[in-house]
Scaffold this motif. Structure first.
Motif, PDB file in Angstrom:
ATOM      1  N   ALA A   1      18.889 -63.592  -7.609  1.00 14.47           N
ATOM      2  CA  ALA A   1      19.630 -62.761  -6.724  1.00 14.47           C
ATOM      3  C   ALA A   1      20.330 -61.882  -6.614  1.00 14.47           C
ATOM      4  CB  ALA A   1      20.736 -63.772  -5.895  1.00 14.47           C
ATOM      5  N   ILE A   2      21.124 -61.528  -8.230  1.00 13.35           N
ATOM      6  CA  ILE A   2      22.287 -60.577  -8.387  1.00 13.35           C
ATOM      7  C   ILE A   2      21.417 -59.523  -8.757  1.00 13.35           C
ATOM      8  CG2 ILE A   2      23.710 -59.891 -10.847  1.00 13.35           C
ATOM      9  CD1 ILE A   2      25.070 -63.192 -10.768  1.00 13.35           C
ATOM     10  N   SER A   3      20.315 -60.219  -9.536  1.00 12.42           N
ATOM     11  CA  SER A   3      19.410 -58.693 -10.498  1.00 12.42           C
ATOM     12  C   SER A   3      18.608 -58.664  -8.937  1.00 12.42           C
ATOM     13  CB  SER A   3      18.288 -59.838 -11.211  1.00 12.42           C
ATOM     14  OG  SER A   3      16.921 -60.810 -10.411  1.00 12.42           O
ATOM     15  N   GLN A   4      18.584 -59.256  -7.669  1.00  8.44           N
ATOM     16  CA  GLN A   4      17.683 -58.637  -6.907  1.00  8.44           C
ATOM     17  C   GLN A   4      19.137 -57.243  -6.289  1.00  8.44           C
ATOM     18  OE1 GLN A   4      14.954 -59.129  -4.212  1.00  8.44           O
ATOM     19  NE2 GLN A   4      14.243 -58.614  -6.355  1.00  8.44           N
ATOM     20  N   VAL A   5      20.022 -57.966  -6.325  1.00  8.96           N
ATOM     21  CA  VAL A   5      21.239 -56.676  -5.456  1.00  8.96           C
ATOM     22  C   VAL A   5      21.009 -55.499  -6.376  1.00  8.96           C
ATOM     23  CG1 VAL A   5      23.210 -56.447  -5.216  1.00  8.96           C
ATOM     24  CG2 VAL A   5      22.372 -58.298  -4.483  1.00  8.96           C
ATOM     25  N   ALA A   6      21.396 -55.153  -7.714  1.00  7.67           N
ATOM     26  CA  ALA A   6      21.531 -54.258  -8.264  1.00  7.67           C
ATOM     27  C   ALA A   6      19.813 -53.989  -8.889  1.00  7.67           C
ATOM     28  CB  ALA A   6      20.671 -55.067 -10.032  1.00  7.67           C
ATOM     29  N   ASN A   7      19.034 -54.455  -8.350  1.00  8.33           N
ATOM     30  CA  ASN A   7      17.563 -53.382  -8.333  1.00  8.33           C
ATOM     31  C   ASN A   7      17.841 -52.640  -6.809  1.00  8.33           C
ATOM     32  OD1 ASN A   7      14.455 -53.693  -6.139  1.00  8.33           O
ATOM     33  ND2 ASN A   7      14.271 -53.662  -9.436  1.00  8.33           N
ATOM     34  N   TYR A   8      18.101 -53.308  -5.798  1.00 11.70           N
ATOM     35  CA  TYR A   8      18.059 -52.536  -4.378  1.00 11.70           C
ATOM     36  C   TYR A   8      18.933 -51.581  -4.457  1.00 11.70           C
ATOM     37  CZ  TYR A   8      19.302 -51.933   0.671  1.00 11.70           C
ATOM     38  OH  TYR A   8      19.363 -51.184   1.428  1.00 11.70           O
ATOM     39  N   GLN A   9      19.792 -51.453  -5.009  1.00 12.25           N
ATOM     40  CA  GLN A   9      20.864 -50.505  -5.179  1.00 12.25           C
ATOM     41  C   GLN A   9      20.161 -49.911  -6.205  1.00 12.25           C
ATOM     42  OE1 GLN A   9      24.081 -50.180  -3.768  1.00 12.25           O
ATOM     43  NE2 GLN A   9      23.617 -48.282  -4.443  1.00 12.25           N
ATOM     44  N   MET A  10      19.801 -49.866  -7.368  1.00 12.26           N
ATOM     45  CA  MET A  10      19.195 -48.349  -8.329  1.00 12.26           C
ATOM     46  C   MET A  10      18.126 -47.401  -7.483  1.00 12.26           C
ATOM     47  SD  MET A  10      18.723 -49.842 -12.216  1.00 12.26           S
ATOM     48  CE  MET A  10      18.082 -51.933 -11.563  1.00 12.26           C
ATOM     49  N   GLU A  11      16.849 -48.887  -6.240  1.00  9.68           N
ATOM     50  CA  GLU A  11      16.101 -47.888  -5.962  1.00  9.68           C
ATOM     51  C   GLU A  11      16.091 -47.245  -4.581  1.00  9.68           C
ATOM     52  OE1 GLU A  11      12.188 -48.157  -3.411  1.00  9.68           O
ATOM     53  OE2 GLU A  11      13.151 -50.003  -4.791  1.00  9.68           O
ATOM     54  N   LEU A  12      17.699 -47.822  -4.291  1.00 10.04           N
ATOM     55  CA  LEU A  12      18.955 -46.526  -3.129  1.00 10.04           C
ATOM     56  C   LEU A  12      18.882 -45.431  -3.695  1.00 10.04           C
ATOM     57  CD1 LEU A  12      19.470 -47.579  -0.069  1.00 10.04           C
ATOM     58  CD2 LEU A  12      21.828 -48.119  -0.965  1.00 10.04           C
ATOM     59  N   ASP A  13      19.797 -45.685  -4.885  1.00 12.71           N
ATOM     60  CA  ASP A  13      19.957 -44.414  -5.748  1.00 12.71           C
ATOM     61  C   ASP A  13      18.805 -43.552  -5.516  1.00 12.71           C
ATOM     62  OD1 ASP A  13      22.643 -45.500  -4.441  1.00 12.71           O
ATOM     63  OD2 ASP A  13      22.519 -45.909  -7.700  1.00 12.71           O
ATOM     64  N   GLU A  14      17.991 -43.862  -6.610  1.00 17.56           N
ATOM     65  CA  GLU A  14      17.331 -43.179  -6.937  1.00 17.56           C
ATOM     66  C   GLU A  14      16.077 -42.601  -5.517  1.00 17.56           C
ATOM     67  OE1 GLU A  14      12.340 -43.649  -8.410  1.00 17.56           O
ATOM     68  OE2 GLU A  14      13.791 -45.303  -8.182  1.00 17.56           O
ATOM     69  N   ARG A  15      16.594 -43.142  -4.141  1.00 20.45           N
ATOM     70  CA  ARG A  15      15.846 -42.283  -3.328  1.00 20.45           C
ATOM     71  C   ARG A  15      16.745 -40.880  -2.892  1.00 20.45           C
ATOM     72  NH1 ARG A  15      11.253 -44.913  -0.504  1.00 20.45           N
ATOM     73  NH2 ARG A  15      10.232 -46.104  -1.984  1.00 20.45           N
ATOM     74  N   TYR A  16      17.775 -41.480  -2.800  1.00 19.43           N
ATOM     75  CA  TYR A  16      19.202 -40.634  -1.753  1.00 19.43           C
ATOM     76  C   TYR A  16      18.987 -39.602  -2.793  1.00 19.43           C
ATOM     77  CZ  TYR A  16      21.372 -42.700   1.286  1.00 19.43           C
ATOM     78  OH  TYR A  16      21.802 -43.582   3.051  1.00 19.43           O
ATOM     79  N   ASN A  17      19.190 -39.527  -4.233  1.00 23.07           N
ATOM     80  CA  ASN A  17      18.792 -38.754  -5.464  1.00 23.07           C
ATOM     81  C   ASN A  17      17.487 -38.013  -4.809  1.00 23.07           C
ATOM     82  OD1 ASN A  17      21.742 -39.180  -6.701  1.00 23.07           O
ATOM     83  ND2 ASN A  17      20.345 -40.493  -8.032  1.00 23.07           N
ATOM     84  N   TYR A  18      16.923 -38.459  -4.421  1.00 25.92           N
ATOM     85  CA  TYR A  18      14.971 -37.605  -4.475  1.00 25.92           C
ATOM     86  C   TYR A  18      15.200 -36.383  -3.429  1.00 25.92           C
ATOM     87  CZ  TYR A  18      10.882 -36.488  -3.871  1.00 25.92           C
ATOM     88  OH  TYR A  18       9.650 -36.236  -3.470  1.00 25.92           O
ATOM     89  N   LEU A  19      15.936 -36.706  -2.468  1.00 27.66           N
ATOM     90  CA  LEU A  19      15.790 -36.242  -1.238  1.00 27.66           C
ATOM     91  C   LEU A  19      16.897 -35.316  -1.454  1.00 27.66           C
ATOM     92  CD1 LEU A  19      15.982 -39.249   1.699  1.00 27.66           C
ATOM     93  CD2 LEU A  19      14.055 -37.539   1.097  1.00 27.66           C
ATOM     94  N   ARG A  20      17.893 -34.959  -1.753  1.00 25.25           N
ATOM     95  CA  ARG A  20      19.781 -34.903  -2.355  1.00 25.25           C
ATOM     96  C   ARG A  20      18.356 -33.533  -3.167  1.00 25.25           C
ATOM     97  NH1 ARG A  20      23.130 -38.904  -3.142  1.00 25.25           N
ATOM     98  NH2 ARG A  20      24.103 -39.351  -1.552  1.00 25.25           N
ATOM     99  N   SER A  21      17.947 -33.817  -4.012  1.00 28.54           N
ATOM    100  CA  SER A  21      16.937 -32.904  -5.504  1.00 28.54           C
ATOM    101  C   SER A  21      15.857 -32.005  -4.253  1.00 28.54           C
ATOM    102  CB  SER A  21      15.935 -33.810  -6.403  1.00 28.54           C
ATOM    103  OG  SER A  21      15.123 -34.335  -5.988  1.00 28.54           O
ATOM    104  N   LYS A  22      15.019 -32.325  -3.163  1.00 28.42           N
ATOM    105  CA  LYS A  22      14.522 -31.468  -2.814  1.00 28.42           C
ATOM    106  C   LYS A  22      14.885 -30.455  -1.916  1.00 28.42           C
ATOM    107  CE  LYS A  22      10.018 -33.346  -4.652  1.00 28.42           C
ATOM    108  NZ  LYS A  22       9.179 -32.388  -5.102  1.00 28.42           N
ATOM    109  N   ILE A  23      16.302 -31.011  -1.064  1.00 23.36           N
ATOM    110  CA  ILE A  23      16.606 -30.359  -0.194  1.00 23.36           C
ATOM    111  C   ILE A  23      17.707 -29.014  -1.455  1.00 23.36           C
ATOM    112  CG2 ILE A  23      18.550 -29.891   0.986  1.00 23.36           C
ATOM    113  CD1 ILE A  23      18.440 -32.969   1.929  1.00 23.36           C
ATOM    114  N   LYS A  24      17.919 -29.549  -2.010  1.00 18.84           N
ATOM    115  CA  LYS A  24      18.842 -28.336  -3.677  1.00 18.84           C
ATOM    116  C   LYS A  24      17.206 -27.608  -3.703  1.00 18.84           C
ATOM    117  CE  LYS A  24      20.980 -27.947  -7.349  1.00 18.84           C
ATOM    118  NZ  LYS A  24      21.356 -28.537  -9.447  1.00 18.84           N
TER     119      LYS A  24
END
Length: 414
Positions: free
Chosen positions: A201-224
């Motif tokens: 469960a802990i590693s799943q939460v960490a995995n979810y948060q890492m991918e969420l951050d990756e996707r947010y950063n991807y969108l921000r980088s594309k807008i930039k």
């Protein structure tokens, strides 16, 4: 698959693409999926970096997996030879083969699934060894299963839904196997299951948060990226506007001055000749008075196009010098060659037969040309060449117009 932004033609307006990214960023994506078109691009844009990451973490996984060869003899002494066979002869070659497939791009479109398989076979092999042993030390093997799950979720960083399926499938298999161990106390079974559940469960939460951050950063980088492209295009457009004559579409005085200074320095370095042609439309004031200023503007456009057709080399330049006067910069060109070019221009304009009924020279638009050439010296200035071409142009006007006059020392003496 090329990036929609990086490899498409540079249009002035990226509003549509930018809006898609902004809406997606604003709405969020709790299920870790973008709209289809953005999702495909996201997977494409991140594939290469993930492939490099998978190769590194895969080699680390092979090393760590085989590190447990050292403990198999103590932990599962009843089947340690079988455990070694599974690790060395089956799982390790399979892992290396899958890593080779990633490196060689054999199954690029199935990259995520190859990595899923890599994690899964590693974890399942530990469960199998755990199940085959009857030794009481085998009960500690659940730590290897936990490490494998956490490695896949946090280090390899499987895509969340891939990690979700693999992690909880592993957990269910573990529950089935742990209950088959006869010498394992119920309290120990319950504790090991809870520990495994918590780690998953802990590693799943960490995995979810890492991918969420990756996707947010991807969108921000594309807008930039879009913003930077738009700014770059705006700068290029401003630069173009500032160096192009708005009426005729050829270079303006500013660009000529810059190019002249650069070519003068090049000619000075290599001691090469540099030529200038000054051109002035004959009786242009009379043309404007008779036909009107709008017709005069159209005449200037036609004349600019005609003279430009006679200049072909990339370092040569046609520019509007002011009013009805044009200048042609010819690098690495002697006086005789410049005279030939000027005469071609005069002939092109003469042959165009642009009507000029109020001209004292001809019934069509004509022009006179002054040509000058210099090999620059350290003591000299490029203003000297400008003055010489201007003097030659003056002599052309005085000689009856519609003519080409070169600058000579005789003109200089006058």
């Amino acid at each position: 698959m090329p990036s929609r932004i990086q490899n498409q033609p540079l249009h002035k307006d990226f509003s549509g693409i930018e809006k898609e990214f902004e809406v997606c960023l604003s709405n969020g994506f709790p299920m870790l999926f973008f709209p289809d078109n953005i999702e495909k691009q996201f997977l494409c844009d991140t594939q290469e970096s993930r492939k490099r990451s998978f190769l590194v973490t895969g080699l680390i996984a092979v090393f760590l997996y085989n590190l447990f060869l050292l403990t198999d003899i103590q932990m599962v002494p009843d089947i340690w030879k079988l455990a070694w066979t599974i690790r060395i002869c089956i799982i390790t070659p399979s892992m290396l083969l899958l890593l080779m497939a990633i490196k060689k791009n054999w199954l690029n479109s199935k990259l995520e699934y190859i990595v899923d398989l890599l994690v899964m076979i590693t974890t399942v092999s530990i469960i199998i060894i755990y199940d085959l042993s009857d030794h009481h030390n085998a009960s500690y093997y659940h730590t290897g299963i936990i490490l494998s799950v956490m490695f896949g979720n946090i280090v390899v960083r499987l895509r969340f839904w891939h990690a979700f399926i693999i992690s909880w499938t592993t957990f269910i298999l573990y529950i089935v196997i742990v209950n088959r161990i006869h010498n394992f106390e119920p309290a120990n079974i319950m504790n090991s299951i809870i520990v495994c559940f918590t780690a998953t469960a802990i590693s799943q939460v960490a995995n979810y948060q890492m991918e969420l951050d990756e996707r947010y950063n991807y969108l921000r980088s594309k807008i930039k990226e879009i913003t930077n492209l738009r700014l770059s295009i705006s700068r290029d457009e401003l630069e173009r506007i500032s160096t192009i004559d708005e009426l005729t579409g050829i270079a303006n005085r500013r660009l000529f001055d810059s190019a002249f200074d650069k070519e003068w320095r090049v000619a000075l370095r290599y001691q090469a000749p540099i030529s200038l042609i000054f051109m002035d439309i004959d009786e242009f004031k009379a043309f404007n008075d008779f036909y009107g200023h709008q017709a005069g503007d159209e005449c200037l456009k036609k004349v600019a196009r005609l003279i430009k057709t006679n200049v072909h080399r990339p370092h040569d330049l046609c520019a509007r010098y002011g009013g009805e006067e044009f200048v042609i910069l010819l690098s690495d060109t002697c006086l005789d060659s410049a005279m030939v070019i000027a005469e071609k221009m005069r002939h092109s304009l003469d042959s165009a037969k642009i009507p000029h009924q109020n001209s004292k020279v001809a019934d069509h638009v004509t022009a006179c040309f002054g040509v000058a050439c210099l090999i620059p010296s350290i003591e000299g200035f490029h203003s000297e060449l400008l003055e010489n071409a201007d003097k030659a142009l003056y002599m052309a006007k005085e000689s009856g117009k519609n003519t080409v006059i070169p600058y000579t020392s005789k003109i200089g003496c006058k």
